[in-house]
Every structure is written in C-alpha cells, then in structure tokens.
Design a protein around this motif. Structure first.
Motif, PDB file in Angstrom:
ATOM      1  N   TYR A   1      30.647  36.269  14.806  1.00 62.84           N
ATOM      2  CA  TYR A   1      30.573  37.859  16.010  1.00 62.84           C
ATOM      3  C   TYR A   1      29.672  36.936  16.787  1.00 62.84           C
ATOM      4  O   TYR A   1      29.702  38.222  17.767  1.00 62.84           O
ATOM      5  CB  TYR A   1      30.692  39.041  14.747  1.00 62.84           C
ATOM      6  CG  TYR A   1      32.433  39.111  14.152  1.00 62.84           C
ATOM      7  CD1 TYR A   1      33.204  39.513  14.949  1.00 62.84           C
ATOM      8  CD2 TYR A   1      32.188  38.895  12.552  1.00 62.84           C
ATOM      9  CE1 TYR A   1      34.180  39.404  14.677  1.00 62.84           C
ATOM     10  CE2 TYR A   1      33.560  38.887  12.423  1.00 62.84           C
ATOM     11  CZ  TYR A   1      34.490  39.229  13.033  1.00 62.84           C
ATOM     12  OH  TYR A   1      35.342  39.826  12.481  1.00 62.84           O
ATOM     13  N   GLY A   2      27.904  36.735  16.531  1.00 63.12           N
ATOM     14  CA  GLY A   2      27.260  36.774  17.657  1.00 63.12           C
ATOM     15  C   GLY A   2      28.269  35.742  18.373  1.00 63.12           C
ATOM     16  O   GLY A   2      27.610  36.046  19.930  1.00 63.12           O
ATOM     17  N   MET A   3      29.598  34.627  18.653  1.00 66.14           N
ATOM     18  CA  MET A   3      29.432  33.533  19.143  1.00 66.14           C
ATOM     19  C   MET A   3      30.539  34.427  19.782  1.00 66.14           C
ATOM     20  O   MET A   3      30.292  34.053  21.428  1.00 66.14           O
ATOM     21  CB  MET A   3      30.431  32.588  18.183  1.00 66.14           C
ATOM     22  CG  MET A   3      31.007  31.535  19.222  1.00 66.14           C
ATOM     23  SD  MET A   3      32.512  31.630  20.041  1.00 66.14           S
ATOM     24  CE  MET A   3      33.421  31.793  18.560  1.00 66.14           C
ATOM     25  N   VAL A   4      30.431  35.366  19.382  1.00 69.11           N
ATOM     26  CA  VAL A   4      32.692  36.090  19.798  1.00 69.11           C
ATOM     27  C   VAL A   4      31.151  37.336  21.234  1.00 69.11           C
ATOM     28  O   VAL A   4      32.106  37.128  22.374  1.00 69.11           O
ATOM     29  CB  VAL A   4      33.263  36.875  19.481  1.00 69.11           C
ATOM     30  CG1 VAL A   4      33.880  38.131  19.471  1.00 69.11           C
ATOM     31  CG2 VAL A   4      34.285  35.863  18.200  1.00 69.11           C
ATOM     32  N   PHE A   5      31.049  37.561  20.586  1.00 69.64           N
ATOM     33  CA  PHE A   5      29.748  39.062  21.325  1.00 69.64           C
ATOM     34  C   PHE A   5      29.922  38.857  22.714  1.00 69.64           C
ATOM     35  O   PHE A   5      29.928  39.093  24.277  1.00 69.64           O
ATOM     36  CB  PHE A   5      29.139  39.503  21.049  1.00 69.64           C
ATOM     37  CG  PHE A   5      28.431  41.238  21.765  1.00 69.64           C
ATOM     38  CD1 PHE A   5      28.610  42.011  21.970  1.00 69.64           C
ATOM     39  CD2 PHE A   5      27.261  40.120  21.677  1.00 69.64           C
ATOM     40  CE1 PHE A   5      27.855  43.001  22.946  1.00 69.64           C
ATOM     41  CE2 PHE A   5      26.183  40.929  22.573  1.00 69.64           C
ATOM     42  CZ  PHE A   5      27.299  42.589  23.170  1.00 69.64           C
ATOM     43  N   THR A   6      28.498  37.156  22.491  1.00 71.32           N
ATOM     44  CA  THR A   6      27.878  36.624  23.641  1.00 71.32           C
ATOM     45  C   THR A   6      29.380  35.964  24.714  1.00 71.32           C
ATOM     46  O   THR A   6      28.457  35.725  25.740  1.00 71.32           O
ATOM     47  CB  THR A   6      26.930  35.870  22.928  1.00 71.32           C
ATOM     48  OG1 THR A   6      27.635  34.502  22.133  1.00 71.32           O
ATOM     49  CG2 THR A   6      25.506  36.355  22.267  1.00 71.32           C
ATOM     50  N   ALA A   7      29.959  35.216  24.022  1.00 73.71           N
ATOM     51  CA  ALA A   7      31.005  34.542  24.730  1.00 73.71           C
ATOM     52  C   ALA A   7      31.467  35.805  25.752  1.00 73.71           C
ATOM     53  O   ALA A   7      31.805  35.325  26.700  1.00 73.71           O
ATOM     54  CB  ALA A   7      31.881  34.161  23.959  1.00 73.71           C
ATOM     55  N   SER A   8      31.953  36.749  25.123  1.00 73.33           N
ATOM     56  CA  SER A   8      32.786  37.832  26.266  1.00 73.33           C
ATOM     57  C   SER A   8      31.684  38.405  26.998  1.00 73.33           C
ATOM     58  O   SER A   8      32.186  38.413  28.200  1.00 73.33           O
ATOM     59  CB  SER A   8      32.823  38.919  25.517  1.00 73.33           C
ATOM     60  OG  SER A   8      33.952  38.556  24.078  1.00 73.33           O
ATOM     61  N   LEU A   9      30.832  38.543  26.863  1.00 74.89           N
ATOM     62  CA  LEU A   9      29.606  38.707  28.182  1.00 74.89           C
ATOM     63  C   LEU A   9      29.418  37.259  29.270  1.00 74.89           C
ATOM     64  O   LEU A   9      29.784  38.149  30.424  1.00 74.89           O
ATOM     65  CB  LEU A   9      28.365  38.514  27.495  1.00 74.89           C
ATOM     66  CG  LEU A   9      27.843  40.553  26.674  1.00 74.89           C
ATOM     67  CD1 LEU A   9      26.826  40.565  26.265  1.00 74.89           C
ATOM     68  CD2 LEU A   9      28.803  41.361  27.731  1.00 74.89           C
ATOM     69  N   TYR A  10      29.556  36.362  28.710  1.00 78.34           N
ATOM     70  CA  TYR A  10      29.186  35.251  29.416  1.00 78.34           C
ATOM     71  C   TYR A  10      30.719  35.083  30.536  1.00 78.34           C
ATOM     72  O   TYR A  10      30.584  35.187  31.558  1.00 78.34           O
ATOM     73  CB  TYR A  10      29.388  34.192  28.201  1.00 78.34           C
ATOM     74  CG  TYR A  10      29.494  32.572  29.123  1.00 78.34           C
ATOM     75  CD1 TYR A  10      28.248  31.840  30.293  1.00 78.34           C
ATOM     76  CD2 TYR A  10      30.506  31.517  29.116  1.00 78.34           C
ATOM     77  CE1 TYR A  10      28.325  30.859  31.005  1.00 78.34           C
ATOM     78  CE2 TYR A  10      30.799  30.551  30.089  1.00 78.34           C
ATOM     79  CZ  TYR A  10      29.494  29.841  30.484  1.00 78.34           C
ATOM     80  OH  TYR A  10      29.698  29.623  31.530  1.00 78.34           O
ATOM     81  N   PHE A  11      31.671  35.233  29.463  1.00 76.31           N
ATOM     82  CA  PHE A  11      32.610  34.784  30.672  1.00 76.31           C
ATOM     83  C   PHE A  11      33.120  35.658  31.798  1.00 76.31           C
ATOM     84  O   PHE A  11      33.263  35.941  33.363  1.00 76.31           O
ATOM     85  CB  PHE A  11      33.987  34.564  29.501  1.00 76.31           C
ATOM     86  CG  PHE A  11      34.312  33.710  28.994  1.00 76.31           C
ATOM     87  CD1 PHE A  11      33.878  32.083  29.697  1.00 76.31           C
ATOM     88  CD2 PHE A  11      34.445  33.467  27.479  1.00 76.31           C
ATOM     89  CE1 PHE A  11      34.433  31.274  28.693  1.00 76.31           C
ATOM     90  CE2 PHE A  11      35.060  32.510  26.789  1.00 76.31           C
ATOM     91  CZ  PHE A  11      34.787  30.959  27.814  1.00 76.31           C
TER      92      PHE A  11
END
Length: 472
Positions: free
Chosen positions: A293-303
């Motif tokens: 979930y850390g990956m999904v959250f940071t990836a969402s902001l990144y994209f």
C-alpha cells in the motif's frame, strides 16, 4: 446453542461442491470487498480531492490515513465485541455504520468534515472485518472448505484492489470524486440485507467483557504512530513534537502489553502471541501491507504529479500491480493443498521484493514499460501470500478466540498500511527530489518484503503428511 457452521438452509444457498451454505461466503465477501475497495479506490481520487478542497500533501495523507488509523486501532475491539455479542450482530452493525459514513464522505464540504467521516468509516470497517473471518470459520469447519473460503475471501481483496484504481479514475473523470464514496451505498445495503436474511446468528460469549483500557492503549499507539509518520515529512524527523510523539507511541505499546498481562479477561491474551505461527503470520501481514500500500500510494502521486496523468489514466497505469491480485489468492488457496502454505508465502514475498527493488533500480525517470513487471510482481506476490498467512493465524487460534485472531491479523495489516502510506508521503515531502523520495520508499518496501520472506521460513508451519500404508 448450534454454531452457525451447522447445516442450514437448502437449495440455492448451498455450494454444489461441499453442501455448505453459500450465504455466509457471499455476505462476508461483499462486506470485505467494500472495505478494501475504500482503501484502493481513494488512491487515484485523493489528489483531485486535495485540489478541490484546497488541502496540502499532509492533508491528503490524513484523508487517506484517517480511515486506516481508526480501522487499525479498533479492529481488536471489533473482534472482542464479535466474540462477546455475536459475530453476525457486530458484522451487521459495521456494515450499517460504514454505509452511513460513506454517504457522509460523499457529502463532505471541507477537508475536516471529510476526515471526520473517514474516521467513522474506519469504525465501520473495524466492526466488519474481524467477524467476517470468524463467520467463515463457523460456516466452514472442514480444513479444505475453510482454506477455499479464505482463498475466496482473500480474492475479494484482489478484486477490490484491481477495481479500485480503475473505478476511482472512471468516477472522478466522469461524475466526480464524491461518487467514490457513494458507490458503497448499494453494496452496503445489499450486504446488510443478505446477512440479516440468510446468515444464522452466531454464538454469544457474554462471559468475556471488553477490556477498554487495553483498547484505549492500542488506539493511542496506532494514532500516535500514524501522526508521527504523517508529520515527519513536513516537520523533520528531529522535530521535538515528532520525537515526543514517537516516545508516547512506545509508552502506549508498553501500556497495552502491561494491561494485557494484568487483566483477568484480556482482549488479546498474551499466550496467543507466544504461538510462533500466529505472531509470525501477523507480522508478515503487517510487512506486506506496508510495502504494497505504500507502493500504491506513492505511485499514484508519482503518476499524477510527476507524469501529469489524469485520475483515470493513473488507474490504468496502476492496473498491472493490482490486476495480479485478482487470482493470486485463489491460486494459492488451490496450491496450498499440495504444497502447504510456507513455500507460497515465501515465494510471494520474494516476488514482491524483486518487484519493488526493480522499481528502485529503474532510474529517476524510467519508461513506463520498465515499471510494468515490478508492479505485477508486487501485486501478485502480496496476494499470493495472503491466503497462507490468513489460514496460519486462524488455524493457530482456539475457536473461542477466532474473532480475536482475525482482529489481530487485520490490525497488524492495517498498521502496516497506515505506516506505508505515512512513511511514503513523508519521504516524498522530505526529499529534495520527488523521484528520489519515491525510489527510497520502494527500496524500503523491498526490504520489508525480504524480512517477511525470512519470517515465513521460521513461522509458517509445514503440514504433517498422512502416514503411508504398506500397500502404497
């Protein structure tokens, strides 16, 4: 009193394969789907919410984590209340609270109101999840049926995870972010109706009072941990308030352990934690939720922030990560009958570690094609390990503590989710370069997966083989 797993109903309410009632499985999966969907659907919507409500990155973290904070802090309460008052009753209460709170989120006029409604949603989720596993434990007493049911329960997380970003992006793009919450209303009403009409009442153990001092200690611990991780990126890790909050978090954890040691009827008997399979599998759940979930959250902001994608295109970009979770839990449930759970959990965690390490090593501005395989590995590995860790925790618990065991497992998982989101956001805020913070977050997630793989080798039991006959 007859347990709800006994012969109930007839005809269409039964599984053709097992003769067991289908209603508990359908109701539990619907409730769990709604809870997990609310975790994943918001990831692509929260940047739009932040712009619409004029909030900061810290405010965005609180919109995401306020739900997880209460969810994690009250899961043990939900498990204790389910054991005491009946799992079906608490499950239905949770569904009702969650549905009403979702309406409040959709109508929220400000960030503060939205965070308050999200806290109420977290309360509803905390009352849904522990009884859900306990209801399955009651309804499917056979180990084979139970493993299959837990696999389907875990697959709901995969389906919700895969549907969340796409559904969130579609709703935000077409009808607005408020429908991210309104979508819960029909699901909640259908789940409540099915449970009340088709799921039999559960055993009530009124001799087990709720240990409220321990509940307050665990809530304080989770709240302080989330607040420290959320605010560290803005204030700095050496800020006096951050250090004070961290110290108070440790004191709250110590108070919880002391209270459980002294209490006559503890909410979490410490003897359960002495079970290596139970405590180990619960820790594994915390680690893989932290990483995923850390990956999904940071990836969402990144994209959205770095690549300028819309919410819908962000959902599509995340789809490789979450789509793999759709069938990994069911696959692991089937394979476990031949291999046992240990090799599946270890394999899943190694795949997750390889995925996030691959992202961290891909460079500061990699082509999207280079990120597809890492995201797929992380999504598949997390879900592949979920059934085995779930079954291990529940099998290690006595029947009278099934709700408590479910609550322990899901508490550690949600603490992991909250910590992953909070730490990821803080790393993005603290780093001088956005992509540097993102890659650091991915590297830490990969280390968490590796730690979980090592724990699985020591904590997930190897199934005992049946003795061979002379004629074999």
């Amino acid at each position: 009193m007859m347990r709800s797993g006994g012969p109930q109903g007839c005809g269409p309410d039964r599984s053709a394969a097992s003769g067991r009632p289908l209603a508990p499985l359908l109701a539990v999966c619907a409730g769990y789907f709604m809870v997990i969907l609310d975790v994943t659907v918001i990831n692509v919507a929260v940047p739009v919410m932040g712009r619409d409500l004029s909030t900061s990155l810290t405010g965005i973290q609180w919109i995401t984590n306020s739900y997880t904070l209460i969810f994690a802090g009250l899961l043990l309460t939900g498990g204790a209340l389910g054991d005491r008052l009946g799992n079906r009753r608490i499950f239905c209460t949770g569904v009702a609270v969650f549905t009403v709170a979702s309406a409040g989120c959709g109508l929220a006029p400000s960030t503060g109101t939205l965070v308050a409604a999200r806290l109420l949603e977290g309360l509803g989720a905390a009352l849904i999840v522990p009884p859900s596993l306990a209801l399955l434990q009651e309804a499917y007493p056979s180990p084979v049926e139970r493993s299959r049911a837990f696999g389907l329960w875990g697959s709901m997380a995969g389906i919700a995870a895969s549907a969340g970003p796409l559904l969130g992006g579609l709703l935000v793009t077409t009808v607005g972010w408020r429908w991210v919450f309104f979508i819960n209303l029909p699901v909640g009403c259908a789940c409540l109706l099915l449970t009340l009409r088709r799921v039999p009442a559960s055993v009530r153990r009124t001799d087990r009072p709720v240990d409220w001092p321990a509940q307050c200690a665990i809530i304080a611990m989770v709240a302080l941990l989330t607040a420290v991780l959320n605010e560290a990126g803005r204030r700095g890790w050496a800020d006096p308030l951050i250090l004070t909050g961290a110290g108070l978090c440790v004191l709250a954890a110590a108070a919880f352990v002391l209270r459980e040691h002294l209490a006559r009827t503890p909410v979490l008997p410490l003897r359960l934690l002495r079970s290596r399979p139970m405590s180990g599998a619960a820790t594994i759940g915390m680690l893989f939720n932290f990483a995923f979930y850390g990956m999904v959250f940071t990836a969402s902001l990144y994209f959205q922030h770095q690549r300028g994608l819309t919410a819908l295109r962000t959902g599509l970009a995340l789809f490789p990560a979450v789509a793999m979770t759709m069938f990994a839990s069911v696959l692991s449930g089937r394979l476990a009958r031949r291999t046992g759970h240990r090799p599946l959990v270890v394999t899943g965690m190694l795949l997750g570690a390889a995925g996030l390490a691959g992202w961290a090593a891909a460079g500061p501005n990699p082509d999207y094609a280079l990120l597809v395989a890492p995201m797929m590995a992380a999504g598949f590995g997390t879900s592949f390990a979920l059934t085995g860790s779930t079954t291990t925790v529940m099998a290690a618990a006595p029947d009278e503590f099934s709700g408590t065991a479910s609550a322990l497992f899901n508490t550690t998982r949600q603490i992991g989710s909250a910590a992953g989101v909070a730490l990821g956001g803080s790393l993005l805020a603290a780093a001088g370069n956005f992509t540097a913070g993102l890659r650091t977050s991915m590297a830490i997630g990969a280390a968490a997966y590796l730690t979980a793989a090592a724990l699985a080798l020591f904590c997930i039991p190897i199934p005992q083989k049946a003795p061979r006959h002379a004629t074999d």
